[in-house]
Design a protein around this motif. Structure first.
Motif, short mmCIF file in Angstrom:
data_model
loop_
_atom_site.label_atom_id
_atom_site.label_comp_id
_atom_site.label_asym_id
_atom_site.label_seq_id
_atom_site.Cartn_x
_atom_site.Cartn_y
_atom_site.Cartn_z
N SER A 152 36.12 41.23 40.08
CA SER A 152 37.31 41.30 39.62
C SER A 152 37.56 40.19 38.34
O SER A 152 38.51 40.36 37.43
N HIS A 153 36.81 39.05 38.66
CA HIS A 153 37.19 38.00 37.64
C HIS A 153 36.27 37.99 36.51
O HIS A 153 36.48 37.12 35.49
N PHE A 154 35.12 38.89 36.86
CA PHE A 154 34.32 39.07 35.32
C PHE A 154 34.97 39.71 34.15
O PHE A 154 35.87 40.60 34.30
N THR A 155 34.70 39.12 33.11
CA THR A 155 34.91 39.62 31.80
C THR A 155 34.16 40.40 31.21
O THR A 155 32.97 40.39 31.52
N ILE A 156 34.33 41.30 30.29
CA ILE A 156 33.51 42.24 29.39
C ILE A 156 33.89 42.05 27.92
O ILE A 156 34.98 42.19 27.54
#
Length: 573
Positions: free
Chosen positions: A384-388
């Motif tokens: 959930s902390h990964f950006t796109i």
């Protein structure tokens, strides 16, 4: 004597057929190329094997009349010249005027000596003919004259040597935009003069429209002669044009086609020259290209791709690859979504090929919508902390309703706005309009992160960083590739990092391909790294395995130490 049908412009031949005047025509070398019936009857020119203006009217070789002839050639305006008519023991007035193929001479009884003739009845007809067939601004023959000339000389017999050159001025539009149309007109007139200055016998220039010109050349040794002339024209454009004391630089791109080899009908030959001109512009402009069949094949392939592109989205031919973004602590913090197109017949088409097509054809809004939604859905399967990060093309950014579409995707997918990073290039900001600023501010209000991509490769105006609310600057790979050995590159990258941090922005380095680059960038405080050394772009289905095995996926390179391998595991902060 040259064949009238092969040398005379169609409009001149029509004039001959309809007139009772004593009128004759001559090419740029003053060779006789045709005359009205009354002229042929009076002067019996056709009995001469190699007739010229001087054979018909030897009195024109006198200094005064010869100067008037030179005036007509140089300025394109008709003149009256009075000579002695020895056969009738009287004075004869000749109305001399420019044509697309050289000169026309109209006989009229009267008395006038080398003066402007616009108010006289005989010369009115010549002047009207001139105005109908010449460009007012430059004095060159116009598109009508060009079409008539080309149509009347085609088809060319086998072994003939007619060359058609299509000429477009490079960097002309900014002159109109910045200095005004008056300056643009001045440049066009000077450009016409420079084209004229490069021409020799049996070479004729035309202004077709705007900054488009053409040249027709008759030479036996083609395409060598045409290519030499094209290079001479390009060289003539290298010095600056001076307008009101300001030096401006305008180049010329030239496409060359040869009849009959490249086409023996007007449409065929013009298409070949247009294709060659397109190739010259694609190769960098300010150059000449001669038509080849391979150019036509490339163009046909591009048109086939353009047609296929319109159905690619409906037929699920697009897919996305994801390249990891890595933090200084060696943790994977997100991915950039990279659009790909798999054509059913050709295979993978590079984005550099199909994205400009999609932008030109108004397809990027729909394609961009699909890319954004699919990338956000993929991100929902990651930690959930990964950006796109998703790229926005200039056409998509400037399309009305962008912020509404982004908001709808966020709501539809259910992803937090701060996980989405939209990347734009400086080219979308060249026109600093209120709408641009409003779009960026609205996206910021939504909570979306905004990244300035490819920083340093376009205009890199610092006012962008002051006036627009960017969260991240991405340093282009051009500055990264020689980073280990190039002191100037190191100074530039170090300055960008310091500048961004001073403005409260993050920095991402693209194109990281060596361990030395990783170490240098981490030492200088770069916030995120991206490149082949860390990972190639991955299909969505491979990301899970990549994250579970990132110590080998990212760091399995010779020379990697165990501490770095351990640090690059995802989630280690």
């Amino acid at each position: 004597m040259p064949d009238v049908d092969a040398s005379m412009p169609a409009i001149d031949r029509h004039f001959l057929a309809d007139t009772d005047e004593v009128v004759s025509f001559y090419d740029e070398g003053f060779h006789f190329i045709g005359a009205s019936a009354r002229h042929l009857e009076r002067h019996a020119v056709e009995d001469l094997i190699e007739a010229s203006l001087w054979h018909v009217y030897p009195e024109l070789l006198a200094p005064g009349p010869k100067a008037a002839i030179d005036f007509v050639i140089a300025n394109g305006l008709p003149r009256n010249i009075e000579i002695a008519d020895t056969t009738r023991n009287t004075r004869l007035t000749l109305v001399v005027f420019r044509t697309g193929s050289g000169l026309g001479v109209l006989e009229a009884q009267g008395s006038a000596v080398c003066r402007d003739t616009s108010t006289q009845g005989e010369s009115d007809r010549a002047l009207l003919l001139h105005q109908a067939t010449h460009d007012v601004l430059t004095g060159l023959p116009n598109r009508r004259q060009f079409s008539d000339q080309l149509r009347s000389t085609l088809p060319v017999p086998s072994g003939g040597g007619l060359a058609l050159m299509q000429i477009d001025l490079d960097d002309f539009k900014p002159i109109n935009d910045t200095l005004g149309h008056g300056a643009g007109d001045a440049v066009l007139k000077m450009a016409a003069d420079r084209i004229r200055s490069a021409l020799k016998d049996r070479e004729f220039a035309y202004r077709l429209a705007g900054d488009e010109f053409a040249v027709i050349q008759w030479r036996a040794d083609q395409p060598r002669e045409a290519e030499q002339l094209a290079e001479a024209i390009i060289e003539a454009f290298r010095p600056p044009f001076t307008v009101d004391g300001i030096n401006v630089f305008v180049g010329a791109s030239i496409g060359v086609a040869i009849a009959p080899a490249d086409g023996n009908e007007i449409e065929q030959l013009m298409k070949a020259a247009d294709i060659a001109l397109y190739a010259a512009k694609k190769d960098g402009r300010n150059r000449a290209r001669t038509f080849t069949r391979s150019m036509l094949i490339v163009l046909e392939q591009r048109e086939m791709l353009r047609r296929s592109l319109r159905t690619a989205l409906k037929e699920d031919q697009f897919f996305i690859e994801y390249q990891p973004l890595v933090s200084p602590s060696r943790a994977v913090v997100g991915f950039e979504a990279l659009l790909r197109w798999r054509h059913p017949l050709i295979g993978i088409i590079p984005p550099s090929v199909f994205i400009p097509m999609a932008e030109a054809d108004g397809l990027m809004s729909e394609i961009g919508q699909w890319l954004l939604e699919q990338a956000c859905r993929a991100a929902m399967t990651w930690p959930s902390h990964f950006t796109i990060a998703v790229n926005l093309s200039p056409a998509e950014f400037l399309h009305a309703g962008l912020t509404d579409r982004v908001a709808r995707v966020l709501d539809l997918v259910g992803i937090r706005a701060e996980r989405l990073e939209l990347e734009i290039t400086e080219s979308v900001l060249l026109e600093r309009t209120t709408n641009n600023l409003d779009t960026l501010n609205t996206l910021n209000v939504l909570g979306v992160q905004i990244s300035l991509d490819d920083f340093g490769t376009y205009y890199s105006s610092l006012s962008y960083l002051k006036n627009f609310p960017f969260d991240t600057i991405k340093i282009d790979q051009y500055f990264i590739k020689d980073l280990e050995h190039d002191r100037k590159g190191q100074t530039i990258v170090r300055s960008i990092i310091a500048l961004a941090h001073g403005l409260g922005m993050h920095v991402t380095a693209e194109g990281v391909e060596t361990e030395g680059q990783v170490n240098w960038l981490c030492k200088e405080g770069c916030d995120r790294l991206q490149g082949y050394f860390l990972s190639f772009p991955l299909p969505a289905e491979a990301i899970g395995d990549f994250l579970r095995n990132s110590s080998t996926q990212i760091t399995d390179f010779p020379g990697r130490d165990s501490d770095l391998n351990q640090a690059l595991r995802p989630g280690t902060q």
